[in-house]
Design a protein around this motif. Structure first.
Motif, PDB file in Angstrom:
ATOM      1  N   VAL A 201     -70.984   9.460  90.493  1.00 40.77           N
ATOM      2  CA  VAL A 201     -71.347  10.373  91.570  1.00 40.77           C
ATOM      3  C   VAL A 201     -72.772  10.048  91.977  1.00 40.77           C
ATOM      4  N   GLY A 202     -73.027   9.964  93.282  1.00 34.28           N
ATOM      5  CA  GLY A 202     -74.355   9.646  93.770  1.00 34.28           C
ATOM      6  C   GLY A 202     -75.102  10.868  94.274  1.00 34.28           C
ATOM      7  N   VAL A 203     -76.422  10.721  94.398  1.00 34.67           N
ATOM      8  CA  VAL A 203     -77.251  11.754  95.025  1.00 34.67           C
ATOM      9  C   VAL A 203     -78.040  11.088  96.156  1.00 34.67           C
ATOM     10  N   ALA A 204     -78.194  11.799  97.261  1.00 32.37           N
ATOM     11  CA  ALA A 204     -78.742  11.195  98.470  1.00 32.37           C
ATOM     12  C   ALA A 204     -80.263  11.246  98.541  1.00 32.37           C
ATOM     13  N   TRP A 205     -80.929  11.862  97.540  1.00 30.52           N
ATOM     14  CA  TRP A 205     -82.377  12.071  97.642  1.00 30.52           C
ATOM     15  C   TRP A 205     -83.190  11.040  96.846  1.00 30.52           C
ATOM     16  N   GLY A 206     -82.554   9.989  96.351  1.00 28.11           N
ATOM     17  CA  GLY A 206     -83.253   9.042  95.502  1.00 28.11           C
ATOM     18  C   GLY A 206     -83.543   7.711  96.160  1.00 28.11           C
ATOM     19  N   MET A 207     -83.372   6.638  95.393  1.00 26.90           N
ATOM     20  CA  MET A 207     -83.750   5.289  95.808  1.00 26.90           C
ATOM     21  C   MET A 207     -82.887   4.759  96.952  1.00 26.90           C
ATOM     22  N   HIS A 208     -81.561   4.967  96.855  1.00 26.67           N
ATOM     23  CA  HIS A 208     -80.648   4.332  97.804  1.00 26.67           C
ATOM     24  C   HIS A 208     -79.930   5.364  98.666  1.00 26.67           C
ATOM     25  N   SER A 209     -79.514   4.940  99.847  1.00 32.87           N
ATOM     26  CA  SER A 209     -78.891   5.851 100.807  1.00 32.87           C
ATOM     27  C   SER A 209     -77.477   6.224 100.379  1.00 32.87           C
ATOM     28  N   ALA A 210     -76.979   7.290 100.991  1.00 35.89           N
ATOM     29  CA  ALA A 210     -75.609   7.723 100.711  1.00 35.89           C
ATOM     30  C   ALA A 210     -74.606   6.628 101.032  1.00 35.89           C
ATOM     31  N   GLU A 211     -74.841   5.914 102.130  1.00 37.21           N
ATOM     32  CA  GLU A 211     -73.922   4.850 102.533  1.00 37.21           C
ATOM     33  C   GLU A 211     -73.892   3.732 101.487  1.00 37.21           C
ATOM     34  N   GLU A 212     -75.051   3.389 100.952  1.00 38.05           N
ATOM     35  CA  GLU A 212     -75.103   2.345  99.925  1.00 38.05           C
ATOM     36  C   GLU A 212     -74.384   2.776  98.649  1.00 38.05           C
ATOM     37  N   LEU A 213     -74.520   4.045  98.292  1.00 39.84           N
ATOM     38  CA  LEU A 213     -73.878   4.553  97.078  1.00 39.84           C
ATOM     39  C   LEU A 213     -72.358   4.566  97.229  1.00 39.84           C
ATOM     40  N   VAL A 214     -71.883   4.979  98.397  1.00 35.03           N
ATOM     41  CA  VAL A 214     -70.444   4.977  98.649  1.00 35.03           C
ATOM     42  C   VAL A 214     -69.909   3.545  98.645  1.00 35.03           C
ATOM     43  N   ALA A 215     -70.647   2.625  99.265  1.00 27.06           N
ATOM     44  CA  ALA A 215     -70.218   1.228  99.294  1.00 27.06           C
ATOM     45  C   ALA A 215     -70.148   0.635  97.891  1.00 27.06           C
ATOM     46  N   ALA A 216     -71.008   1.114  96.987  1.00 27.49           N
ATOM     47  CA  ALA A 216     -71.000   0.617  95.608  1.00 27.49           C
ATOM     48  C   ALA A 216     -69.841   1.180  94.801  1.00 27.49           C
ATOM     49  N   GLY A 217     -69.232   2.284  95.311  1.00 29.36           N
ATOM     50  CA  GLY A 217     -68.071   2.833  94.623  1.00 29.36           C
ATOM     51  C   GLY A 217     -68.184   4.270  94.178  1.00 29.36           C
ATOM     52  N   ALA A 218     -69.235   4.990  94.580  1.00 25.02           N
ATOM     53  CA  ALA A 218     -69.373   6.395  94.179  1.00 25.02           C
ATOM     54  C   ALA A 218     -68.219   7.220  94.739  1.00 25.02           C
ATOM     55  N   GLU A 219     -67.632   8.094  93.907  1.00 25.56           N
ATOM     56  CA  GLU A 219     -66.527   8.934  94.366  1.00 25.56           C
ATOM     57  C   GLU A 219     -67.011  10.068  95.260  1.00 25.56           C
ATOM     58  N   PHE A 220     -68.310  10.362  95.190  1.00 25.66           N
ATOM     59  CA  PHE A 220     -68.886  11.481  95.942  1.00 25.66           C
ATOM     60  C   PHE A 220     -70.394  11.286  95.974  1.00 25.66           C
ATOM     61  N   VAL A 221     -71.032  11.698  97.052  1.00 27.83           N
ATOM     62  CA  VAL A 221     -72.493  11.674  97.135  1.00 27.83           C
ATOM     63  C   VAL A 221     -72.971  13.074  97.512  1.00 27.83           C
ATOM     64  N   ALA A 222     -73.783  13.671  96.671  1.00 26.94           N
ATOM     65  CA  ALA A 222     -74.302  15.017  96.920  1.00 26.94           C
ATOM     66  C   ALA A 222     -75.506  14.951  97.841  1.00 26.94           C
ATOM     67  N   LEU A 223     -75.519  15.803  98.863  1.00 23.29           N
ATOM     68  CA  LEU A 223     -76.678  15.925  99.741  1.00 23.29           C
ATOM     69  C   LEU A 223     -77.675  16.933  99.193  1.00 23.29           C
ATOM     70  N   TRP A 224     -77.186  17.892  98.393  1.00 22.40           N
ATOM     71  CA  TRP A 224     -78.009  18.916  97.768  1.00 22.40           C
ATOM     72  C   TRP A 224     -77.609  19.012  96.294  1.00 22.40           C
ATOM     73  N   PRO A 225     -78.540  19.342  95.403  1.00 23.82           N
ATOM     74  CA  PRO A 225     -78.205  19.433  93.980  1.00 23.82           C
ATOM     75  C   PRO A 225     -77.040  20.370  93.690  1.00 23.82           C
ATOM     76  N   GLN A 226     -76.957  21.488  94.413  1.00 28.56           N
ATOM     77  CA  GLN A 226     -75.914  22.474  94.120  1.00 28.56           C
ATOM     78  C   GLN A 226     -74.504  21.923  94.361  1.00 28.56           C
ATOM     79  N   GLU A 227     -74.399  20.894  95.198  1.00 30.59           N
ATOM     80  CA  GLU A 227     -73.089  20.281  95.415  1.00 30.59           C
ATOM     81  C   GLU A 227     -72.554  19.633  94.140  1.00 30.59           C
TER      82      GLU A 227
END
Length: 328
Positions: A201-227
């Protein structure tokens, strides 16, 4: 993002530290830029530095060095500077998410950083006892190896619920590949998790973008911690928080001032004494109080996610006698 489909039950969550739990972009680059200048590694700015995390960061740094000897020297110097100077702030909202998950899952944290740094960050933010396992870059630099070490541990089902002791009942299902999740901010970590066979699972507030995390294979990318809570716990996220982590200290909630007197702690529900140091006696009282409150606070019909209270018996009488002696 990409994630309202049903997901397997989560039994274990392995968190990356830098960029996931703490804000690292400025703090990490500030430390590395000193190393970059000292060894003339040729990294021109923060974005080029962040690119090093698309794979194992130490392997990426080694490729910038002229030989293995310099790579070892650079790694040693980088870790030494991190131990001395790196103290990034927690991502807003992450602390509550960690405490909520700790009542349901076994938690671990992994980092390319040094163990000394991880201890400083987690204790300063009162999260140290939410995690049952900690893997630092100066102990296991490869996160794939850290995940495999966790999965191979026959005791990996035993978690911590925000107190120093570990679970003493083996009623939780041992985490397997489908129920183990790595939460991270880098594409390299996502690929490592998938290579080992666990979920990512990825988080969108770190080193890499949500798109990069999804392309790498993340099943989900959180935009906010509570997600993260909603995605990892599913329907259980709607239940009241369970376990010692979710119960405020006796006598008040967040912001309550500590009571006066020799037995007073810091007022925050942790295991510290009035001077901020670890107090074993206070720690025991906190754990017992939390368990009693957690047991009494459960509503009828809801699952019991708290740690069971200690069984009464001769040991209680012995402990009370010791306390009386210590008070004299």
């Amino acid at each position: 993002m990409n994630a309202h489909s049903p997901t397997p039950r989560t039994e274990a969550v392995l968190f990356d530290l830098d960029g996931t739990l703490v804000q690292t972009r400025i703090a990490s680059w500030t430390v590395f830029s000193t190393i970059n200048d000292r060894f003339e590694l040729g990294v021109d700015g923060p974005e080029q530095y962040f690119d090093l995390f698309r794979g194992n960061v130490y392997e990426s740094i080694a490729k910038l060095c002229r030989d293995e000897a310099q790579a070892a020297e650079v790694k040693e110097a980088f870790l030494a500077l991190l131990r001395a100077e790196y103290s990034p702030p927690l991502v807003p909202g992450v602390g509550d998410v960690v405490r909520r998950l700790a009542g349901h899952c076994t938690l671990a944290v992994m980092s390319s950083n040094a163990m000394q740094v991880m201890r400083r960050v987690l204790t300063d933010n009162d999260l140290a006892f939410c995690f049952a396992h900690v893997f630092g870059g100066d102990v296991i630099p490869d996160k794939r190896a850290a995940v495999r070490t966790f999965l191979a541990d026959s005791a990996n089902t035993f978690g911590r619920r925000c107190s120093a002791d570990y679970d003493e009942i083996g009623l939780r299902q041992a985490p397997d590949l489908a129920s183990t999740v790595l939460v991270t901010d880098t594409a390299g970590d996502v690929r490592d998790a998938i290579e080992v066979g666990i979920r990512a699972v990825g988080v969108a507030w770190g080193m890499h973008s949500a798109e990069e995390l999804v392309a790498a294979g993340a099943e989900f990318v959180a935009l906010w911690p509570q997600e993260l809570t909603a995605h990892l716990l599913g329907d259980a996220a709607t239940l009241p928080p369970g376990g010692a982590c979710a119960v405020p200290p006796a006598g008040g909630g967040a912001g309550a001032r500590p009571d006066s007197g020799p037995d007073a702690g810091c007022g925050c529900g942790c295991d510290r004494g009035p001077d901020g140091g670890l107090d074993p006696a206070a720690a025991g009282r906190v754990r017992r109080d939390r368990r009693r409150i957690a047991a009494g606070a459960r509503e009828p019909g809801l699952p019991d996610t708290s740690v069971p209270p200690a069984r009464p018996g001769p040991q209680d009488e012995l402990l009370e006698a010791v306390r009386r002696v210590m008070r004299r």
